[in-house]
Each structure stands twice: as C-alpha cells, then as structure tokens.
Motif scaffolding. Structure first.
Motif, PDB file in Angstrom:
ATOM      1  N   ILE A  92       0.822  -1.197   0.000  1.00 18.80           N
ATOM      2  CA  ILE A  92       0.000   0.000   0.000  1.00 18.80           C
ATOM      3  C   ILE A  92       0.866   1.262   0.000  1.00 18.80           C
ATOM      4  O   ILE A  92       1.880   1.346   0.701  1.00 18.80           O
ATOM      5  N   LEU A  93       0.499   2.233  -0.846  1.00 16.87           N
ATOM      6  CA  LEU A  93       1.233   3.491  -0.905  1.00 16.87           C
ATOM      7  C   LEU A  93       0.897   4.355   0.307  1.00 16.87           C
ATOM      8  O   LEU A  93      -0.176   4.228   0.914  1.00 16.87           O
ATOM      9  N   LEU A  94       1.822   5.254   0.644  1.00  9.85           N
ATOM     10  CA  LEU A  94       1.716   6.068   1.847  1.00  9.85           C
ATOM     11  C   LEU A  94       1.441   7.515   1.453  1.00  9.85           C
ATOM     12  O   LEU A  94       2.136   8.073   0.595  1.00  9.85           O
ATOM     13  N   GLY A  95       0.438   8.120   2.104  1.00  7.35           N
ATOM     14  CA  GLY A  95       0.068   9.485   1.755  1.00  7.35           C
ATOM     15  C   GLY A  95      -0.232  10.326   2.981  1.00  7.35           C
ATOM     16  O   GLY A  95      -0.543   9.813   4.054  1.00  7.35           O
ATOM     17  N   THR A  96      -0.123  11.629   2.815  1.00  6.69           N
ATOM     18  CA  THR A  96      -0.536  12.563   3.854  1.00  6.69           C
ATOM     19  C   THR A  96      -1.682  13.390   3.313  1.00  6.69           C
ATOM     20  O   THR A  96      -1.694  13.763   2.146  1.00  6.69           O
ATOM     21  N   GLY A  97      -2.617  13.684   4.184  1.00 11.07           N
ATOM     22  CA  GLY A  97      -3.766  14.452   3.710  1.00 11.07           C
ATOM     23  C   GLY A  97      -4.349  15.349   4.792  1.00 11.07           C
ATOM     24  O   GLY A  97      -5.332  14.977   5.386  1.00 11.07           O
ATOM     25  N   VAL A  98      -3.702  16.494   5.046  1.00  8.91           N
ATOM     26  CA  VAL A  98      -2.490  17.002   4.433  1.00  8.91           C
ATOM     27  C   VAL A  98      -1.405  17.190   5.488  1.00  8.91           C
ATOM     28  O   VAL A  98      -1.701  17.298   6.673  1.00  8.91           O
ATOM     29  N   LEU A  99      -0.140  17.268   5.005  1.00  7.07           N
ATOM     30  CA  LEU A  99       0.976  17.649   5.857  1.00  7.07           C
ATOM     31  C   LEU A  99       1.118  19.167   5.772  1.00  7.07           C
ATOM     32  O   LEU A  99       1.055  19.750   4.678  1.00  7.07           O
ATOM     33  N   LEU A 100       1.293  19.826   6.919  1.00  2.68           N
ATOM     34  CA  LEU A 100       1.312  21.288   6.986  1.00  2.68           C
ATOM     35  C   LEU A 100       2.728  21.785   6.663  1.00  2.68           C
ATOM     36  O   LEU A 100       3.553  22.017   7.541  1.00  2.68           O
ATOM     37  N   LEU A 101       2.986  21.970   5.399  1.00  6.98           N
ATOM     38  CA  LEU A 101       4.343  22.195   4.908  1.00  6.98           C
ATOM     39  C   LEU A 101       5.039  23.413   5.511  1.00  6.98           C
ATOM     40  O   LEU A 101       6.229  23.333   5.842  1.00  6.98           O
ATOM     41  N   ALA A 136       9.815  25.827   0.196  1.00  7.43           N
ATOM     42  CA  ALA A 136      10.069  24.493   0.753  1.00  7.43           C
ATOM     43  C   ALA A 136       9.994  23.425  -0.327  1.00  7.43           C
ATOM     44  O   ALA A 136      10.812  22.492  -0.350  1.00  7.43           O
ATOM     45  N   ILE A 137       9.025  23.523  -1.218  1.00  3.87           N
ATOM     46  CA  ILE A 137       8.916  22.553  -2.313  1.00  3.87           C
ATOM     47  C   ILE A 137      10.170  22.607  -3.180  1.00  3.87           C
ATOM     48  O   ILE A 137      10.752  21.574  -3.540  1.00  3.87           O
ATOM     49  N   ASP A 138      10.600  23.823  -3.517  1.00  4.67           N
ATOM     50  CA  ASP A 138      11.797  23.970  -4.350  1.00  4.67           C
ATOM     51  C   ASP A 138      13.039  23.411  -3.645  1.00  4.67           C
ATOM     52  O   ASP A 138      13.882  22.758  -4.271  1.00  4.67           O
ATOM     53  N   VAL A 139      13.155  23.647  -2.345  1.00  4.63           N
ATOM     54  CA  VAL A 139      14.308  23.159  -1.589  1.00  4.63           C
ATOM     55  C   VAL A 139      14.349  21.637  -1.578  1.00  4.63           C
ATOM     56  O   VAL A 139      15.406  21.022  -1.822  1.00  4.63           O
TER      57      VAL A 139
END
Length: 285
Positions: A76-85, A139-142
């Motif tokens: 099973i794949l692992l997901g966050t819904g949502v992670l507070l970036l 943060a996404i870019d990093v």
C-alpha cells in the motif's frame, strides 16, 4: 480510477494494533493508498471553518505513523492528507521523506501538503501565518533540489531558506523526484498545484462551478510554467458508501483518485465497510 483510504487518529484511534489492522485490511482489500492527516498542536477555540476542534484530539505525527504502517504492510502506498508544509523545515523534511521512501521500498509517493488554517498553530512553531504560502513554495523547491543534487552539493538563496554546497543522501528509492501533491480549498492552492505540484487534492465544501474553475486555474498555471497540464493528478474525497454512478460522475470531471474513510467506530464494522467498498468496485481485480 485509483482508490485510497484515510486513517484519522482523532476518529479511528491511536491504538497501534488498531492502526496495523486497519492498514493491513485496506491493503488486502486492494486499496491503492493510505492517507494520514496532520495537526502539530491544537488549542482551545481553534476552528476550521465553522467547526471547532476539541483541543484533546489526538493527532499522531503523520510520517512517524506512516513509517509504522510501512513496516506492517507490503504494497500500500503512503500518503498525507495534508501535511502542513510551512511548519516543517524543508531540509529536515526532505531527509525524513526520503528515509520513509527508502525503508518502504518506494511507497512514500502520495505526499499531499497544505498551508494550515490555524494561526495559533503557526505561532507555536515560530511561523508568520501571513507568509506560509511563500514559505511552502520555497520548501517545495528546496526539497526537490536536495533530492536531485549530487556529491558536488547544491545551493539555495531564498527569503526563508538559504544554504550552500549541501549534500543529502540517501536519495528516495529509485528516483530523485518524490511526487508532491497540493491540498487546499482556494484558487491560490490550485495555482500552486499547477506551478509546482504533481497533483491537486482540493478540500472544503466547494460547489461544482468553483471546483471546475480551480482545476482550470491549475491546468493554466501548469501551461504557464511549461509543464504538462495533463500530467496533473486530481484527487478528491469520497464517501465509503458512494455508488458507481457517483464515481463515474467524478471521473467525468477528470478525477483520477478518490480517497474514502471508514465511518464506523468499531474495528469489525470498519473492516466490513472497507470490504464492501472493495467488492463494489472490484479493487482486487
């Protein structure tokens, strides 16, 4: 259509055996993925929309919880819904995500990030609530820069994060690009999904016209950024008792994944709900 299922510790419980049983049954039923939400800290009077969150709701850390699930499952794949970036330092978060992905042999593939909606939660971790969108973009870019970087090191010079000649190993399992999906209920979130995300997971009580408008924004933003708009995944929440007609209606809107959740409080009844859903949509086929 892909089908995921969420496990929310405030409602499903924090018992380790219960979490493992839920995840294993979801895997045995054929669900693609398991999602876990995040709140770092609550406080009296914290509200999401018109709903007040009881301060004693027990939210487990989502990545620690998913690591625990990964050790007890196989596929099973692992997901966050949502992670507070915005409330995570991206250098540390990139390391944690790559670690979970390596140890799960490539299953940390449905990270969904959001901005958070509780000003007190932002203050608790030293983040200016008004800057959280810009922090999330950086943060996404990093994280992507660190995952792709080699032994020569990489540098970043942003408003919130900066470093020179940084190396981070190990890389995610078999890739240098962990998917990052964007969650949210605003047009800004939709635009972020198009500019930086691998998918969009809108929430909230949005009407059909607004949902369609947001997906148009996401796809237009992808084109603007030179990205393929058709590559954006589109995830939506659904109910555990939804019908085939409802699924077909979502598919007609371009939805590629539906995430449901067991509603029963008793474990046996939760498993019955999952099994019935899996049979209705032939997940094991």
């Amino acid at each position: 259509m892909k089908f995921g299922i969420s496990y929310s510790t405030p409602y499903h419980g924090i018992d380790p055996d219960g979490i493992v049983a839920y995840a294993r049954h979801a895997e045995d039923c054929g669900f693609e993925s398991l999602y876990v939400p995040e709140h770092i800290a609550l406080y009296p009077g914290a509200t999401v929309g018109s709903f007040e969150l009881p301060p004693a709701l027990p939210y487990l850390d989502p990545l620690d919880c998913l690591s625990f699930v990964a050790a007890a499952t196989r596929r099973i794949l692992l997901g966050t819904g949502v992670l507070l970036l915005p409330y995570h330092h991206p250098v540390v978060l990139a390391k944690r995500l790559a670690t979970v992905d390596v140890l799960s042999r490539g299953r940390m593939r449905l990270l969904t990030v959001g901005l958070g909606s509780l000003p007190g939660e932002a203050r608790a971790v030293g983040v200016d609530f008004t800057t959280r969108g810009r922090r999330a973009d950086e943060a996404i870019d990093v994280m992507r820069l660190l995952w792709a970087g080699g032994e020569e090191g990489v540098g970043f010079d942003g408003r919130f994060f900066a470093f020179d000649d940084l190396c981070q190993f190990p890389k995610p399992h078999g890739t240098v690009h962990l998917p990052i999906h964007i969650g949210g209920s605003s047009r800004a979130a939709a635009r972020r999904a198009g500019l930086r995300g691998d998918g969009y997971f809108p929430g909230g009580a949005l009407g059909p016209d607004e949902r369609a408008a947001q997906m148009d924004i996401a796809r237009s933003a992808a084109v603007e950024a030179g990205r393929d708009p058709e590559a954006l995944e589109y995830t939506r929440s659904g109910s555990i008792d939804m019908s085939a007609d409802q699924v077909e209606a979502l598919a007609a809107q371009g939805v590629t994944r539906i995430v449901v959740s067991a509603t029963a409080t008793e474990p046996d009844r939760q498993r019955e709900e999952m099994s019935a859903f899996a049979e209705r949509f032939a997940l094991l086929a």
